[in-house]
Design a protein around this motif. Sequence first.
Motif, short mmCIF file in Angstrom:
data_model
loop_
_atom_site.label_atom_id
_atom_site.label_comp_id
_atom_site.label_asym_id
_atom_site.label_seq_id
_atom_site.Cartn_x
_atom_site.Cartn_y
_atom_site.Cartn_z
N ILE B 7 0.86 -1.02 -0.22
CA ILE B 7 0.01 -0.09 0.08
C ILE B 7 0.86 1.12 0.09
N VAL B 9 0.86 5.14 0.36
CA VAL B 9 -0.19 6.27 0.86
C VAL B 9 0.65 7.73 0.71
N ALA B 64 -6.29 0.22 4.73
CA ALA B 64 -5.93 1.28 4.49
C ALA B 64 -6.94 2.46 4.84
N LEU B 68 -4.51 3.44 7.88
CA LEU B 68 -3.47 4.01 7.39
C LEU B 68 -3.39 5.47 6.83
N PHE B 76 -4.43 6.80 -1.30
CA PHE B 76 -3.64 5.61 -1.38
C PHE B 76 -3.90 4.55 -2.70
N ILE B 78 -3.28 0.45 -3.94
CA ILE B 78 -3.08 -0.97 -3.44
C ILE B 78 -2.29 -1.60 -4.70
#
Lengths: 82, 82
Positions: B7, B9, B64, B68, B76, B78
């Motif tokens: 992930i 971010v 997420a 996150l 974000f 993935i």
Amino acid sequence: MIYNVQIKVMPLKELLDPQGKAVIGSLKNLDINNVQDVRIGKHITLQIEAENENAAKKIAETTATKLLANPVMEYFEIEMIN
Amino acid sequence: MIYNVQIKVMPLKELLDPQGKAVIGSLKNLDINNVQDVRIGKHITLQIEAENENAAKKIAETTATKLLANPVMEYFEIEMIN
């Protein structure tokens, strides 16, 4: 030419990652139990002006070595995006 | 099966990234002047136990969203690694 470069800085595999461990703990509080390992690092994107891809990569390497990654605790990987 | 998921971010494109700006400043002190833009985010790797790739992706998305990334300041992405 302008090159887009990604640098991924992650904690060394041999070391414990307390930030990741904290995320696993919080996931359990959210009833998500199937995440077994979490490691958290930095993701850096750079726009580098250089004559060619190799020159851009070299600048990214210097940046990572001198400024972004601490070799005692972290390793880095460089990826060209264009 | 265990799936490895990444992930990324990053700070939203519309927002200033003060951490990145600080890196540009430090690069100038190191006489590296051809880096035009730096943006710094988080890079998280997860090991997720799930029945299939879609289930793993869904867990990563929940992680997420809930834990996150802060949607006010960050987006974000993935990526499945296997």
